[in-house]
Write a protein that holds these residues in place. Structure first.
Motif, short mmCIF file in Angstrom:
data_model
loop_
_atom_site.label_atom_id
_atom_site.label_comp_id
_atom_site.label_asym_id
_atom_site.label_seq_id
_atom_site.Cartn_x
_atom_site.Cartn_y
_atom_site.Cartn_z
N ILE A 1 6.24 8.26 -4.57
CA ILE A 1 5.55 7.09 -4.02
C ILE A 1 6.20 6.77 -2.67
CG2 ILE A 1 5.03 4.64 -4.33
CD1 ILE A 1 5.50 5.42 -7.43
N SER A 2 5.41 6.81 -1.62
CA SER A 2 5.89 6.48 -0.27
C SER A 2 5.17 5.23 0.21
CB SER A 2 5.65 7.64 0.69
OG SER A 2 6.39 8.78 0.31
N ILE A 3 5.94 4.24 0.59
CA ILE A 3 5.35 2.95 0.98
C ILE A 3 4.80 3.03 2.41
CG2 ILE A 3 5.74 0.48 1.22
CD1 ILE A 3 6.03 1.70 -1.65
N ILE A 4 3.56 2.60 2.55
CA ILE A 4 2.92 2.55 3.87
C ILE A 4 3.14 1.19 4.51
CG2 ILE A 4 0.72 2.67 5.11
CD1 ILE A 4 -0.24 4.58 2.91
N SER A 5 2.95 0.12 3.70
CA SER A 5 3.09 -1.23 4.28
C SER A 5 3.47 -2.24 3.21
CB SER A 5 1.78 -1.67 4.94
OG SER A 5 0.75 -1.85 3.98
N TYR A 6 4.13 -3.29 3.66
CA TYR A 6 4.49 -4.45 2.83
C TYR A 6 3.91 -5.71 3.46
CZ TYR A 6 8.19 -2.29 -0.06
OH TYR A 6 8.89 -1.54 -0.97
N LYS A 7 3.44 -6.61 2.60
CA LYS A 7 3.17 -7.99 3.00
C LYS A 7 3.90 -8.89 2.02
CE LYS A 7 -1.41 -7.23 5.06
NZ LYS A 7 -2.87 -7.58 4.98
N LEU A 8 4.82 -9.71 2.53
CA LEU A 8 5.64 -10.55 1.68
C LEU A 8 5.15 -11.99 1.69
CD1 LEU A 8 9.16 -9.19 2.76
CD2 LEU A 8 7.62 -8.29 1.02
N ASN B 1 -5.37 2.49 -8.00
CA ASN B 1 -5.19 3.79 -7.32
C ASN B 1 -6.51 4.55 -7.21
OD1 ASN B 1 -5.72 4.95 -9.79
ND2 ASN B 1 -3.63 5.61 -10.19
N GLY B 2 -7.62 3.83 -7.32
CA GLY B 2 -8.93 4.45 -7.17
C GLY B 2 -9.57 4.80 -8.50
N ASN B 3 -8.89 5.58 -9.31
CA ASN B 3 -9.45 5.99 -10.60
C ASN B 3 -9.07 5.04 -11.73
OD1 ASN B 3 -10.70 8.36 -9.64
ND2 ASN B 3 -8.72 9.41 -9.65
N VAL B 4 -7.95 4.35 -11.57
CA VAL B 4 -7.45 3.44 -12.60
C VAL B 4 -7.06 2.11 -11.98
CG1 VAL B 4 -5.68 3.06 -14.37
CG2 VAL B 4 -6.56 5.37 -13.98
N GLU B 5 -7.43 1.04 -12.65
CA GLU B 5 -6.96 -0.30 -12.29
C GLU B 5 -6.15 -0.84 -13.47
OE1 GLU B 5 -9.75 -3.07 -10.17
OE2 GLU B 5 -11.18 -1.49 -10.69
N THR C 1 0.86 -1.18 0.00
CA THR C 1 0.00 0.00 0.00
C THR C 1 0.90 1.23 0.00
OG1 THR C 1 -0.15 0.00 2.42
CG2 THR C 1 -1.88 -1.15 1.21
N PHE C 2 0.47 2.30 -0.67
CA PHE C 2 1.33 3.46 -0.83
C PHE C 2 0.52 4.75 -0.83
CE2 PHE C 2 0.15 1.91 -5.05
CZ PHE C 2 -0.31 3.06 -5.68
N SER C 3 1.26 5.84 -0.60
CA SER C 3 0.69 7.18 -0.67
C SER C 3 1.67 8.07 -1.43
CB SER C 3 0.43 7.73 0.74
OG SER C 3 1.66 7.85 1.45
N GLY C 4 1.37 9.37 -1.50
CA GLY C 4 2.25 10.28 -2.22
C GLY C 4 1.49 10.99 -3.32
N SER C 5 2.02 10.94 -4.54
CA SER C 5 1.32 11.55 -5.68
C SER C 5 -0.01 10.87 -5.92
CB SER C 5 2.19 11.45 -6.95
OG SER C 5 3.44 12.07 -6.75
N GLN C 6 -0.09 9.59 -5.58
CA GLN C 6 -1.31 8.82 -5.66
C GLN C 6 -1.41 7.95 -4.41
OE1 GLN C 6 -1.37 6.51 -9.27
NE2 GLN C 6 -0.80 8.24 -10.55
N ASN C 7 -2.62 7.56 -4.09
CA ASN C 7 -2.85 6.61 -3.00
C ASN C 7 -3.41 5.33 -3.59
OD1 ASN C 7 -2.13 8.53 -0.99
ND2 ASN C 7 -4.19 9.40 -1.09
N GLY C 8 -2.95 4.20 -3.11
CA GLY C 8 -3.49 2.96 -3.63
C GLY C 8 -2.74 1.75 -3.15
N SER C 9 -2.85 0.69 -3.93
CA SER C 9 -2.20 -0.57 -3.57
C SER C 9 -1.74 -1.28 -4.85
CB SER C 9 -3.16 -1.48 -2.79
OG SER C 9 -4.30 -1.80 -3.59
N ILE C 10 -0.78 -2.16 -4.67
CA ILE C 10 -0.28 -2.94 -5.79
C ILE C 10 0.06 -4.35 -5.31
CG2 ILE C 10 2.09 -2.11 -5.47
CD1 ILE C 10 2.40 -2.27 -8.55
#
Length: 204
Positions: free
Chosen positions: A172-179, A68-72, A48-57
Motif C-alpha cells: 500500500i503506497s499512500i498518494i495523499s492525506y487529508k487530516l 477499493n472499487g470491487n469491495v466496500e 487515497t492509495f495505490s499498490g496492490s489495490q487502488n482506492g481510498s479510506i
C-alpha cells in the motif's frame, strides 16, 4: 586462560548485540507511538492509495470506510459490513484484531503493542524524502508473517507492506492525506438504501 578470554569475548558480543537490539526496539517503539498519537490527534482522515489495490479510506479512531472499487467495507468500532460488488452481497461480522489488520492496515496502529516484536531499521531515501523503516513481527503464529512500515518525518505511514502465509505480498503506497476532517458516524455504517438488492449474509 585462552578459553576464558574466548568466553569473555563471546559474552561481550552477545551483550553488545542485545543492547543494539534493545536500542532498535526502543527507537521503533518511539516512532510507532508518535505515529499512533499523530493519527489519533488528526481526528477524521481521508487517504487515497495505490499498490496492490487502488482506492481510498476514511478513518476516525478505530472506525473506517474503505472503497477499493470491487469491495466496500464499513466498520463502526464493533460491526463490519463488506459489500462485494461482483456477488451483490453484504457480509456482516464482528472482526478480530487480525482480521481488521488484513482489511484496514491502519488498524495495526491500535494493536502493535499487543503481540508484536518490532525493530527500527534506519532511514530510507526515496526521491529526496527520508522515511523511517520499522518492521513488525507477530510473537505468535498467525496468518500475518511480517509488516514493514515506511513512516514520514511527520509521523504518517507512507508505504505499508504486509506479508502473509500463502498470499502475495500486499503493498500500500499512500498518494495523499487529508487530516482533521469532519465525519458523521453514518459514514462508517452500511446503509441498506445504497444497495437495496444486495443479499445480506450475517456471519456474527
Amino acid at each position: 586462560m585462552k578459553k576464558l578470554n574466548i568466553y569473555i569475548c563471546i559474552v561481550i558480543l552477545l551483550l553488545s548485540h542485545a543492547t543494539t537490539f534493545a536500542q532498535q526496539s526502543d527507537k521503533a517503539m518511539e516512532i510507532l507511538d508518535k505515529t499512533a498519537q499523530n493519527i489519533k490527534n488528526a481526528g477524521g482522515i481521508s487517504v487515497t492509495f495505490s499498490g496492490s489495490q487502488n482506492g481510498s479510506i476514511l478513518l476516525e479512531g478505530e472506525k473506517f470506510y474503505l472503497n477499493n472499487g470491487n469491495v466496500e467495507s464499513w466498520f463502526d468500532g464493533k460491526t463490519q459490513w463488506s459489500y462485494m460488488k461482483d456477488n451483490e452481497e453484504v457480509n456482516i461480522s464482528n472482526p478480530t484484531s487480525e482480521e481488521l489488520q488484513n482489511i484496514n492496515p491502519y488498524a495495526l496502529l491500535s494493536f502493535y503493542k499487543q503481540g508484536y516484536n518490532y525493530i527500527y531499521e534506519g532511514t530510507k531515501n526515496v526521491k529526496g524524502k527520508i522515511y523511517y523503516k520499522v518492521i513488525l513481527k507477530p510473537q505468535r503464529v498467525v496468518n500475518i508473517i511480517e509488516i514493514v512500515l515506511y513512516i514520514t518525518k511527520d509521523y504518517l505511514p507512507q508505504d505499508i507492506k504486509i506479508k502473509a502465509k500463502n498470499q502475495p505480498e500486499q503493498i500500500i503506497s499512500i498518494i495523499s492525506y487529508k487530516l482533521h476532517q469532519k465525519y458523521n458516524d453514518a459514514i462508517f455504517k452500511y446503509g441498506k438504501s445504497k444497495y437495496p438488492n444486495a443479499e445480506i449474509i450475517d456471519l456474527r
